[in-house]
Design a protein around this motif. Structure first.
Motif, mmCIF file in Angstrom:
data_model
loop_
_atom_site.group_PDB
_atom_site.id
_atom_site.type_symbol
_atom_site.label_atom_id
_atom_site.label_comp_id
_atom_site.label_asym_id
_atom_site.label_seq_id
_atom_site.Cartn_x
_atom_site.Cartn_y
_atom_site.Cartn_z
ATOM 1 N N GLU A 1 0.820 -1.214 0.000
ATOM 2 C CA GLU A 1 0.000 0.000 0.000
ATOM 3 C C GLU A 1 0.851 1.260 0.000
ATOM 4 O OE1 GLU A 1 -3.857 1.834 2.406
ATOM 5 O OE2 GLU A 1 -2.912 -0.044 3.036
ATOM 6 N N THR A 2 2.034 1.200 0.600
ATOM 7 C CA THR A 2 2.890 2.390 0.682
ATOM 8 C C THR A 2 3.768 2.563 -0.543
ATOM 9 O OG1 THR A 2 4.553 1.090 1.882
ATOM 10 C CG2 THR A 2 2.928 2.328 3.190
ATOM 11 N N ASP A 3 3.772 1.584 -1.447
ATOM 12 C CA ASP A 3 4.620 1.654 -2.642
ATOM 13 C C ASP A 3 3.862 2.333 -3.774
ATOM 14 O OD1 ASP A 3 6.714 0.249 -1.398
ATOM 15 O OD2 ASP A 3 5.731 -1.668 -1.836
ATOM 16 N N PHE A 4 4.549 3.239 -4.470
ATOM 17 C CA PHE A 4 3.968 3.907 -5.627
ATOM 18 C C PHE A 4 4.943 3.795 -6.793
ATOM 19 C CE2 PHE A 4 1.478 5.849 -2.325
ATOM 20 C CZ PHE A 4 0.234 6.004 -2.907
ATOM 21 N N SER A 5 4.372 3.564 -7.979
ATOM 22 C CA SER A 5 5.170 3.494 -9.188
ATOM 23 C C SER A 5 4.513 4.351 -10.260
ATOM 24 C CB SER A 5 5.307 2.037 -9.670
ATOM 25 O OG SER A 5 4.032 1.552 -10.085
ATOM 26 N N ILE A 6 5.258 4.609 -11.328
ATOM 27 C CA ILE A 6 4.703 5.374 -12.453
ATOM 28 C C ILE A 6 3.516 4.630 -13.055
ATOM 29 C CG2 ILE A 6 5.202 6.269 -14.749
ATOM 30 C CD1 ILE A 6 6.463 7.860 -12.506
ATOM 31 N N ALA A 7 3.598 3.307 -13.092
ATOM 32 C CA ALA A 7 2.477 2.521 -13.632
ATOM 33 C C ALA A 7 1.206 2.741 -12.822
ATOM 34 C CB ALA A 7 2.841 1.034 -13.656
ATOM 35 N N ASP A 8 1.336 2.966 -11.507
ATOM 36 C CA ASP A 8 0.163 3.257 -10.677
ATOM 37 C C ASP A 8 -0.529 4.536 -11.132
ATOM 38 O OD1 ASP A 8 0.308 1.070 -8.876
ATOM 39 O OD2 ASP A 8 1.953 2.037 -7.819
ATOM 40 N N PHE A 9 0.260 5.552 -11.475
ATOM 41 C CA PHE A 9 -0.311 6.850 -11.820
ATOM 42 C C PHE A 9 -0.982 6.849 -13.193
ATOM 43 C CE2 PHE A 9 3.109 8.073 -8.793
ATOM 44 C CZ PHE A 9 2.301 8.639 -7.826
ATOM 45 N N VAL A 10 -0.445 6.090 -14.156
ATOM 46 C CA VAL A 10 -1.025 6.110 -15.512
ATOM 47 C C VAL A 10 -2.146 5.080 -15.667
ATOM 48 C CG1 VAL A 10 1.094 6.959 -16.550
ATOM 49 C CG2 VAL A 10 0.708 4.488 -16.387
ATOM 50 N N ALA A 11 -2.216 4.101 -14.757
ATOM 51 C CA ALA A 11 -3.268 3.083 -14.861
ATOM 52 C C ALA A 11 -4.638 3.724 -14.618
ATOM 53 C CB ALA A 11 -3.020 1.959 -13.867
ATOM 54 N N ASP A 12 -5.678 3.051 -15.090
ATOM 55 C CA ASP A 12 -7.039 3.549 -14.877
ATOM 56 C C ASP A 12 -7.446 3.441 -13.415
ATOM 57 O OD1 ASP A 12 -8.015 4.105 -17.705
ATOM 58 O OD2 ASP A 12 -7.281 2.060 -17.894
ATOM 59 N N LEU A 13 -6.812 2.519 -12.680
ATOM 60 C CA LEU A 13 -7.116 2.377 -11.255
ATOM 61 C C LEU A 13 -5.884 1.797 -10.563
ATOM 62 C CD1 LEU A 13 -9.248 2.557 -8.971
ATOM 63 C CD2 LEU A 13 -9.870 0.191 -9.526
ATOM 64 N N ARG A 14 -5.549 2.356 -9.382
ATOM 65 C CA ARG A 14 -4.448 1.819 -8.592
ATOM 66 C C ARG A 14 -4.999 0.989 -7.448
ATOM 67 N NH1 ARG A 14 -2.133 2.816 -3.586
ATOM 68 N NH2 ARG A 14 0.028 2.102 -3.432
ATOM 69 N N ALA A 15 -4.441 -0.201 -7.288
ATOM 70 C CA ALA A 15 -4.808 -1.074 -6.174
ATOM 71 C C ALA A 15 -3.622 -1.135 -5.217
ATOM 72 C CB ALA A 15 -5.158 -2.467 -6.674
ATOM 73 N N PRO A 16 -3.866 -1.179 -3.911
ATOM 74 C CA PRO A 16 -2.740 -1.198 -2.958
ATOM 75 C C PRO A 16 -1.931 -2.483 -3.017
ATOM 76 C CG PRO A 16 -4.846 -1.439 -1.818
ATOM 77 C CD PRO A 16 -5.164 -1.102 -3.223
ATOM 78 N N THR A 17 -2.555 -3.604 -3.408
ATOM 79 C CA THR A 17 -1.872 -4.897 -3.470
ATOM 80 C C THR A 17 -2.404 -5.680 -4.668
ATOM 81 O OG1 THR A 17 -3.527 -5.986 -2.075
ATOM 82 C CG2 THR A 17 -1.631 -4.969 -0.951
ATOM 83 N N PRO A 18 -1.710 -6.733 -5.104
ATOM 84 C CA PRO A 18 -2.243 -7.569 -6.175
ATOM 85 C C PRO A 18 -3.600 -8.173 -5.824
ATOM 86 C CG PRO A 18 0.091 -7.999 -5.881
ATOM 87 C CD PRO A 18 -0.317 -7.095 -4.760
ATOM 88 N N THR A 19 -3.772 -8.614 -4.585
ATOM 89 C CA THR A 19 -5.071 -9.169 -4.185
ATOM 90 C C THR A 19 -6.161 -8.118 -4.299
ATOM 91 O OG1 THR A 19 -3.999 -10.712 -2.660
ATOM 92 C CG2 THR A 19 -6.330 -10.277 -2.309
ATOM 93 N N ALA A 20 -5.854 -6.905 -3.880
ATOM 94 C CA ALA A 20 -6.835 -5.826 -4.006
ATOM 95 C C ALA A 20 -7.154 -5.535 -5.469
ATOM 96 C CB ALA A 20 -6.319 -4.568 -3.311
ATOM 97 N N ALA A 21 -6.150 -5.662 -6.360
ATOM 98 C CA ALA A 21 -6.404 -5.459 -7.790
ATOM 99 C C ALA A 21 -7.422 -6.471 -8.306
ATOM 100 C CB ALA A 21 -5.099 -5.556 -8.565
ATOM 101 N N ALA A 22 -7.258 -7.727 -7.884
ATOM 102 C CA ALA A 22 -8.226 -8.747 -8.292
ATOM 103 C C ALA A 22 -9.614 -8.431 -7.756
ATOM 104 C CB ALA A 22 -7.760 -10.119 -7.804
ATOM 105 N N GLU A 23 -9.687 -7.949 -6.525
ATOM 106 C CA GLU A 23 -10.987 -7.641 -5.929
ATOM 107 C C GLU A 23 -11.643 -6.440 -6.609
ATOM 108 O OE1 GLU A 23 -10.071 -7.062 -1.866
ATOM 109 O OE2 GLU A 23 -9.867 -9.207 -1.404
ATOM 110 N N LEU A 24 -10.841 -5.460 -7.036
ATOM 111 C CA LEU A 24 -11.396 -4.264 -7.674
ATOM 112 C C LEU A 24 -11.787 -4.496 -9.132
ATOM 113 C CD1 LEU A 24 -8.919 -1.581 -6.279
ATOM 114 C CD2 LEU A 24 -11.308 -1.904 -5.623
ATOM 115 N N SER A 25 -11.323 -5.581 -9.727
ATOM 116 C CA SER A 25 -11.593 -5.808 -11.147
ATOM 117 C C SER A 25 -12.982 -6.360 -11.408
ATOM 118 C CB SER A 25 -10.552 -6.770 -11.724
ATOM 119 O OG SER A 25 -10.702 -8.068 -11.147
#
Length: 454
Positions: free
Chosen positions: A248-272
């Motif tokens: 959750e505390t990590d930020f990357s350039i990919a986070d900013f350009v993506a349509d949605l940032r998830a704090p973790t891979p598991t959260a990404a699956a849940e948000l999809s």
């Protein structure tokens, strides 16, 4: 001055002051903490120990010196990984003194791998560049579909993030197809491989949303997701992209350009996607609402049917009712006709009585008419006798004054051509045409000569 309240002025104590060891260590600790603010120290980790309490104890050294360090559990839990002996790090720390032994040590707040300062500067430069181009603009980003048919996952086949994502889908949404586009997520070749995996997903066009995921790590471990080419490839995606890189505390350039940032891979699956159970619960709720609505509709229709049936009678009963109604109306018509006839008969009798009372006696009227006729004849005879005499006298006078009688005695009326009576012969000229009106007939004459009779 009591020993516990001992104070130093300009870094020194009075010459005659006698200190205990505790007082000395406490004073030295205060001096160290007051002199050094939070500082960054670079060195290699050695003698690393992770206590049962969760605190980290280790030594930071370089090729000439070493210093003890401690990182308490609350701070250590935010790192996301366990440092290994021999690795180089940069530590942000406060200089303190461990009073029981009189050893000074570093109390670590956070750490990063050596050289990450340069990486952070590069990260900030690329972030500012892409942000100025509008690649981070929220208006550009697309909404995530709530019920995708298939989800793509770009990550390493050996990554724990892939297991977390697949476990999450198997638990929450087993009905969704998951397509994995493998690519390394760490190392010098990782950015190009991630770009290639994304482009493969774009060209195959078989998923509704793409997850770009990786587990936690240091800034160096996550550096592949700070690549400019990867960022532009994410922006060019034809489908929404969810980035779940690190913790959750990590930020990357990919986070900013993506349509949605998830704090973790598991959260990404849940948000999809929405969880299958939630969709089932929602579907069941819709079904219950539809059933309630249908039940209420059936009840209203049943009530209408009952009312209609209560008003519905058989044709035989309806004919009987109409026959009874017709008979009633016929009886009323007959009564009304009789009543009207009786009323008219009574009225006629009344008129006859009044007429008989008003009719005069013919014999009496005839006698009165004869009497009036006789009176009229008598009055008429008296009334016309005198006017008749006067009329006869007037006729005689008129006859006597008539020009015809004068003409009968040999006179004549002389008129000129215009019919005007000629009274003076001197008004005539020789050759004038005249009309002579005699007692019997008329004659046209011509004046030969005029003369006076005097």
């Amino acid at each position: 001055m009591p020993p516990d309240s001992l104070a130093f002025t300009n870094g020194s104590a009075p010459a005659d002051t006698i200190l205990t060891v505790s007082q000395l260590n406490r004073a030295v600790g205060a001096l160290l903490e007051g002199h050094f603010a939070r500082i960054w120290v670079k060195g290699e980790i050695s003698n690393f120990t992770q206590a049962a309490s969760g605190h980290w104890y280790f030594t930071i050294k370089d090729d000439r010196a070493a210093v003890r360090a401690v990182m308490f559990r609350g701070r250590a839990q935010t790192v996301g990984f366990v440092p290994r002996v021999g690795e180089q790090f940069e530590f942000r720390a406060v200089v303190t003194l461990y009073e029981p032994r009189g050893d000074y040590q570093l109390q670590i707040d956070t750490l990063r791998r050596a050289g990450q300062g340069d990486l952070h500067e590069a990260f900030l430069r690329l972030k500012a560049k892409l942000e100025s181009e509008g690649l981070f603009d929220p208006a550009r980003k697309r909404p995530i579909p709530t019920m995708p048919k298939a989800v793509g996952v770009v990550t390493s086949l050996a990554a724990a993030a892939l297991r977390d994502v697949l476990t999450s889908f198997a638990r929450r949404a087993p009905h969704i197809s998951v397509v994995v586009y493998p690519a390394p997520v760490q190392g010098a070749d990782a950015p190009a491989a991630l770009v290639q995996a994304l482009e493969t997903a774009y060209s195959r066009a078989e998923v509704d949303v793409i997850l770009l995921v990786r587990g936690g790590g240091s800034l160096e471990d996550l550096w592949a997701f700070n690549d400019e080419a990867l960022a532009r490839t994410v922006v060019a995606s034809p489908v929404p992209v969810i980035c779940g890189v690190g913790h959750e505390t990590d930020f990357s350039i990919a986070d900013f350009v993506a349509d949605l940032r998830a704090p973790t891979p598991t959260a990404a699956a849940e948000l999809s996607c929405a969880p299958r159970q939630a969709l089932l619960d929602q579907t069941f709720e819709f079904y219950r609402a539809l059933s309630r609505h249908q039940q209420r509709l059936l009840e209203r229709l049943s009530m209408r049917l009952d009312r209609a049936m209560s008003q519905l009678v058989s044709p035989r009963q309806r004919l009987n009712q109409q026959r009874e109604g017709l008979q009633s109306l016929t009886a009323r018509l007959h009564r009304a006709a009789r009543r009207n006839t009786e009323l008219e008969a009574a009225r006629l009798n009344l008129l006859k009585t009044r007429l008989n009372a008003a009719l005069p006696s013919v014999a009496r009227r005839r006698q009165e008419l004869d009497r009036l006729t006789q009176r009229l004849a008598a009055v008429g005879s008296r009334q016309f006798r005198r006017p008749r005499a006067r009329l006869e006298a007037a006729e005689q006078t008129l006859q006597a004054l008539s020009p015809k009688h004068i003409l009968a005695r040999g006179y004549a009326l002389v008129r000129d051509q215009n019919g005007v009576l000629v009274k003076n012969a001197l008004d005539l000229n020789a050759g004038d045409r005249l009309l002579l009106e005699l007692a019997q007939g008329a004659a046209d004459v011509e004046v030969l000569k005029t003369r006076s009779l005097l």
